[in-house]
Design an enzyme around this catalytic site. Structure first.
Site, short mmCIF file in Angstrom:
data_model
loop_
_atom_site.label_atom_id
_atom_site.label_comp_id
_atom_site.label_asym_id
_atom_site.label_seq_id
_atom_site.Cartn_x
_atom_site.Cartn_y
_atom_site.Cartn_z
N LYS A 48 44.76 43.77 32.91
CA LYS A 48 43.56 43.84 34.08
C LYS A 48 43.32 45.00 34.00
O LYS A 48 42.16 45.88 33.98
CB LYS A 48 43.65 43.50 35.65
N GLN B 201 44.29 39.00 43.70
CA GLN B 201 45.60 38.01 42.22
C GLN B 201 45.87 37.20 43.13
O GLN B 201 46.42 36.86 44.36
CB GLN B 201 46.64 38.96 41.70
N ASP C 59 35.60 37.48 41.07
CA ASP C 59 35.86 36.67 40.27
C ASP C 59 34.92 35.42 40.23
O ASP C 59 35.31 34.38 40.06
CB ASP C 59 37.48 36.38 41.32
#
Ligand code: NAP
Length: 284
Positions: free
Chosen positions: A52, A96, A119
């Protein structure tokens, strides 16, 4: 043989579009920033976070990495999330997952500002996906949609079967296909006659987590087959939920693993971050 859908090429194209737009924004004095938070030392999570960061570099975003030790308390993590919520340099926040067991994913996600939840896991964004009012598209399902689009397939009226009903893949995937006028069936571990249901699909999306479970007898001749799975075969080698070798001649288009859906997820994360940044700066 069916055509292989090149996820790396499609994702590179998407990232290039984002890079060009980011460059233009920079000329107007607007910079886009993504904060990535990782707790503990899970190897797979570290690889994902590194990828990322690399993607941010490719498209020209600022990335801010926060690596916290495995014993971080909920209070400490929530303090950081709160700081990032208020930080003007940060347009998107990604925590994460999975978090270490003593931390509750839900509590943390629910505390990310929905307009920075790139997300698209916050209940506000999940609800928006249900009603088709997209601020952010869920990254992996959105990546799948781009891959289907790249084949030139018109989803409208097609029989679409999604195997898997998780909150991060199966369910939002089904919604995106439905919003594109597919006739959608969702399968799961209690589905009866799975093979028969799958073999009706013009578009089959497998998001199960079982190595090579979908064999040629599950698919219709000429189907578009998208494999979300990231599994390990009996030799520990990365593979998908679809038995690629068995299915490739029967499908019209098929994604490989690796090199299919995986690269798309990160590209869609970059797109969501750009969307968030533009909204924060009042840019249409
Ligand atoms: P998950 O939360 O474990 O969900 C798996 C789903 O598959 C569940 O709905 C389960 O049904 C269903 N299932 C399990 N066994 C089945 C069977 N024998 N027949 C039919 N359905 C069955 O997994 P996930 O998070 O959605 O991930 C799925 C796969 O995608 C994994 O391999 C994961 O690593 C991969 N993934 C890849 C990406 C990417 O970027 N490429 C992103 C996310 C996930 P029940 O609901 O009845 O239990």
């Amino acid at each position: 043989m069916g055509q292989i859908i090149d996820g790396k090429a499609v994702s590179a194209k998407v990232k290039e579009e984002i890079r060009l737009e980011t460059e233009k924004l920079k000329e107007q004095g607007v910079e886009i920033g993504l904060a990535v938070v990782i707790v503990g030392d899970d190897h797979a999570s570290q690889v994902y976070v590194r990828n990322k960061e690399k993607a941010c570099e490719t498209v020209g975003f600022n990335s801010f990495k926060y690596a916290l030790h495995a014993e971080t308390t909920e209070e400490e993590l929530l303090d950081l999330v709160k700081k990032l919520n208020e930080d003007d340099r940060v347009d998107g926040i990604l925590v994460q997952l999975p978090l270490p067991k003593h931390l509750d994913d839900k509590v943390i996600i629910n505390n990310i500002r929905p307009d920075k939840d790139v997300d698209a896991f916050h209940p506000v964004n999940v609800g928006k996906i249900m009603i088709g009012d997209y601020s952010f598209l869920p990254c992996t399902p959105a990546g799948v949609m781009e891959l289907i689009k790249s084949t030139g397939t018109d989803i409208a009226g097609k029989e679409c079967v999604v195997v898997g009903r998780s909150n991060i893949v199966g369910k939002p995937q089904a919604m995106l296909l439905l919003h594109n006028n597919g006739t959608v069936t969702i399968c799961h571990s209690k589905t009866k006659n799975l093979k028969e249901v799958c073999s009706r699909a013009d578009i089959l999306v497998a998001a199960v987590g079982r190595p090579k479970m979908i064999t040629a007898d599950y698919i219709k001749e000429g189907a578009v087959v998208i494999d979300v799975g990231m599994d390990r075969d009996e030799n520990g080698k990365l593979c998908g939920d679809v038995d690629f070798e068995d299915c490739k001649d029967k499908a019209s288009f098929i994604t490989p693993v690796p090199g299919g859906v995986g690269p798309m997820t990160i590209a869609m994360l970059m797109r969501n971050t750009l969307t968030a940044g533009k909204a924060h700066h009042g840019i249409e």
